[in-house]
Motif scaffolding. Structure first.
Motif, PDB file in Angstrom:
ATOM      1  N   LEU A   1       4.906   4.321 -10.969  1.00 40.15           N
ATOM      2  CA  LEU A   1       5.253   3.585 -10.054  1.00 40.15           C
ATOM      3  C   LEU A   1       6.729   3.906  -9.463  1.00 40.15           C
ATOM      4  CD1 LEU A   1       4.653   1.128  -8.170  1.00 40.15           C
ATOM      5  CD2 LEU A   1       6.074  -0.528  -9.670  1.00 40.15           C
ATOM      6  N   LEU A   2       7.801   4.235 -10.346  1.00 38.80           N
ATOM      7  CA  LEU A   2       8.904   4.445 -10.104  1.00 38.80           C
ATOM      8  C   LEU A   2       9.385   5.979 -10.267  1.00 38.80           C
ATOM      9  CD1 LEU A   2      10.527   1.379 -11.481  1.00 38.80           C
ATOM     10  CD2 LEU A   2      10.141   1.871  -8.892  1.00 38.80           C
ATOM     11  N   THR A   3       8.301   6.946 -10.215  1.00 44.28           N
ATOM     12  CA  THR A   3       8.597   8.381 -10.618  1.00 44.28           C
ATOM     13  C   THR A   3       9.654   9.078  -9.839  1.00 44.28           C
ATOM     14  OG1 THR A   3       6.222   8.201 -11.011  1.00 44.28           O
ATOM     15  CG2 THR A   3       7.355  10.549 -10.797  1.00 44.28           C
ATOM     16  N   MET A   4      10.061   8.579  -8.627  1.00 47.37           N
ATOM     17  CA  MET A   4      10.933   9.298  -7.581  1.00 47.37           C
ATOM     18  C   MET A   4      12.119   8.679  -7.634  1.00 47.37           C
ATOM     19  SD  MET A   4       9.243  11.887  -7.001  1.00 47.37           S
ATOM     20  CE  MET A   4      10.121  12.779  -5.831  1.00 47.37           C
TER      21      MET A   4
ATOM     22  N   GLU B   1       0.838  -1.222   0.015  1.00 51.06           N
ATOM     23  CA  GLU B   1      -0.024  -0.022   0.088  1.00 51.06           C
ATOM     24  C   GLU B   1       0.995   1.217  -0.020  1.00 51.06           C
ATOM     25  OE1 GLU B   1      -2.895  -0.190   3.212  1.00 51.06           O
ATOM     26  OE2 GLU B   1      -3.699  -2.298   2.399  1.00 51.06           O
ATOM     27  N   LYS B   2       0.478   2.271  -0.475  1.00 54.19           N
ATOM     28  CA  LYS B   2       1.103   3.578  -0.836  1.00 54.19           C
ATOM     29  C   LYS B   2       1.873   4.354   0.453  1.00 54.19           C
ATOM     30  CE  LYS B   2      -2.787   6.760  -1.473  1.00 54.19           C
ATOM     31  NZ  LYS B   2      -3.592   7.212  -2.383  1.00 54.19           N
ATOM     32  N   HIS B   3       1.180   4.028   1.754  1.00 54.38           N
ATOM     33  CA  HIS B   3       1.429   4.447   2.856  1.00 54.38           C
ATOM     34  C   HIS B   3       2.642   3.608   3.824  1.00 54.38           C
ATOM     35  CE1 HIS B   3      -1.256   7.789   2.144  1.00 54.38           C
ATOM     36  NE2 HIS B   3      -2.206   6.897   2.187  1.00 54.38           N
TER      37      HIS B   3
ATOM     38  N   ALA C   1       3.600   3.848  -3.610  1.00 58.67           N
ATOM     39  CA  ALA C   1       4.222   3.079  -2.549  1.00 58.67           C
ATOM     40  C   ALA C   1       5.614   3.354  -2.563  1.00 58.67           C
ATOM     41  CB  ALA C   1       4.005   1.699  -3.011  1.00 58.67           C
ATOM     42  N   PHE C   2       6.340   3.676  -3.453  1.00 58.70           N
ATOM     43  CA  PHE C   2       7.739   4.139  -3.395  1.00 58.70           C
ATOM     44  C   PHE C   2       8.154   5.514  -3.335  1.00 58.70           C
ATOM     45  CE2 PHE C   2       8.039  -0.089  -5.802  1.00 58.70           C
ATOM     46  CZ  PHE C   2       8.081  -0.831  -4.652  1.00 58.70           C
ATOM     47  N   ARG C   3       6.988   6.396  -3.322  1.00 59.98           N
ATOM     48  CA  ARG C   3       7.288   7.842  -3.501  1.00 59.98           C
ATOM     49  C   ARG C   3       8.166   8.437  -2.512  1.00 59.98           C
ATOM     50  NH1 ARG C   3       1.752  10.402  -4.668  1.00 59.98           N
ATOM     51  NH2 ARG C   3       2.117   9.147  -6.591  1.00 59.98           N
ATOM     52  N   GLY C   4       8.317   7.754  -1.263  1.00 61.83           N
ATOM     53  CA  GLY C   4       9.291   8.560  -0.349  1.00 61.83           C
ATOM     54  C   GLY C   4      10.504   8.105  -0.221  1.00 61.83           C
TER      55      GLY C   4
END
Length: 355
Positions: A191-194, A140-142, A167-170
């Protein structure tokens, strides 16, 4: 008065200092209790009296089943926590929030089905997280959002089917991501933006049949992309053209490739891109059509297009012959009709008389 206070408080401070050096029962302690070894001692809960100055705690091979929000309170200096093969099925909310200096966490080879939404709370110093060989089905994204220092994440050998976008933003410092041996079917864009700094992405042994065009675009420093043993039958060249890196090694064998002229064209273009290297190109084998099953694409690619071109030429030739024949017959019919009309026009006998 000062002397009396000294007499009273000295034993207290002495006991506190001594208590910080005590070793939990059944465990072994080294380096003045900074390294605490509690491996395979049959613990069903986190042992008490772990020295406050402990920086490495090894609890692997026990029978913990779960741990809660107070399990690690007081171990403020902990840097490495090893919990593999401990039958852990549940991580409670806020369970790790006190471990703000933790740099390595090993939860591999347990029975985790889900991560709490605040799993990463407090883990801002974590650099290496191992969650391999569990039973996770989705991310999950958090759950991982506060892992801002994380460099290595191992999620291999789970049952992950869904990874929520975000999910991988941070995880902006992530360098190595292992998602092998899961059940992913699509590598989706966003999905792998960051993950501009991601160097290694391992996606082998999933069910990936489609890679969205923009999925790889953010990965500016990717050096290894492993897509072996998935369900890829075809590729889009633009997907890999978007991968603007100094040098990326691709591994794509053991997929059910449909060998046709289009696949040949895509691979030919990829091989001509200077910074892309298909390491296992000579091991990529055809799955279909049946006539080419088992053949190596690297040896067959020129024949593929020759055969396909020959087929197209035969079909084109057949169509052209059919069209020409139809035109010839139409022209003959037109001429015959014209001749009939001319004969009728030159006949001096009236039509009524001929009747």
């Amino acid at each position: 008065m000062v002397k009396v206070l000294s007499i009273i408080f000295f034993p207290v401070f002495f006991l506190m200092a001594l208590g910080s050096k005590l070793c939990p029962h059944q465990c072994s302690c080294y380096e003045a209790s900074e390294l605490v070894d509690c491996r395979s001692r049959g613990f069903s809960h986190i042992p008490h009296n772990i020295p406050h100055g402990t920086w490495l705690l090894d609890l692997s091979g026990n029978k913990l089943s779960e741990f809660g929000s107070t399990s690690f309170i007081g171990i403020w200096a902990l840097r490495v926590l090893l919990l593999s093969q401990s039958n852990i099925q549940l991580v409670h909310s806020q369970a790790l929030s006190s471990l703000t200096f933790l740099e390595k966490l090993d939860l591999s080879s347990n029975d985790l089905h889900v991560l709490p939404s605040d799993f990463s709370c407090g883990l801002t110093s974590l650099k290496d997280l191992k969650l391999s060989h569990n039973s996770l089905e989705r991310l999950e994204k958090h759950s991982l959002k506060e892992l801002e220092s994380l460099e290595r994440l191992d999620l291999s050998h789970n049952h992950i089917q869904i990874i929520e976008v975000g999910a991988f933003r941070g995880l902006t410092m992530l360098r190595h991501l292992n998602l092998a041996w899961n059940q992913l079917s699509v590598l989706q864009g966003g999905l792998l933006t960051m993950q501009q700094g991601l160097s290694v992405l391992i996606l082998a042994h999933n069910n990936i049949s489609r890679i969205e065009t923009e999925a790889l675009a953010p990965l500016q420093t990717l050096t290894i992309l492993n897509l072996e043993a998935n369900q890829l039958r075809s590729l889009k060249f633009k997907t890999f053209l978007n991968l603007q890196t100094p040098s990326t090694h691709l591994q794509m064998s053991e997929n059910p490739w449909m060998c046709d002229c289009e696949l040949h064209r895509v691979f030919s273009k990829i091989l001509r891109v200077k910074h892309l290297h298909v390491d296992d190109y000579m091991n990529i084998t055809c799955h279909s059509p049946l006539l080419l099953a088992g053949a190596t694409l690297g040896l067959m690619h020129s024949q593929l297009c020759v055969a396909e071109t020959a087929t197209v030429l035969v079909i084109t030739g057949t169509v052209m012959v059919t069209v020409v024949a139809a035109l010839v017959m139409a022209e003959r019919k037109r001429k015959k009709q014209k001749m009939n009309l001319e004969r009728q026009g030159s006949d001096p006998m009236p039509w009524e008389a001929r009747k």
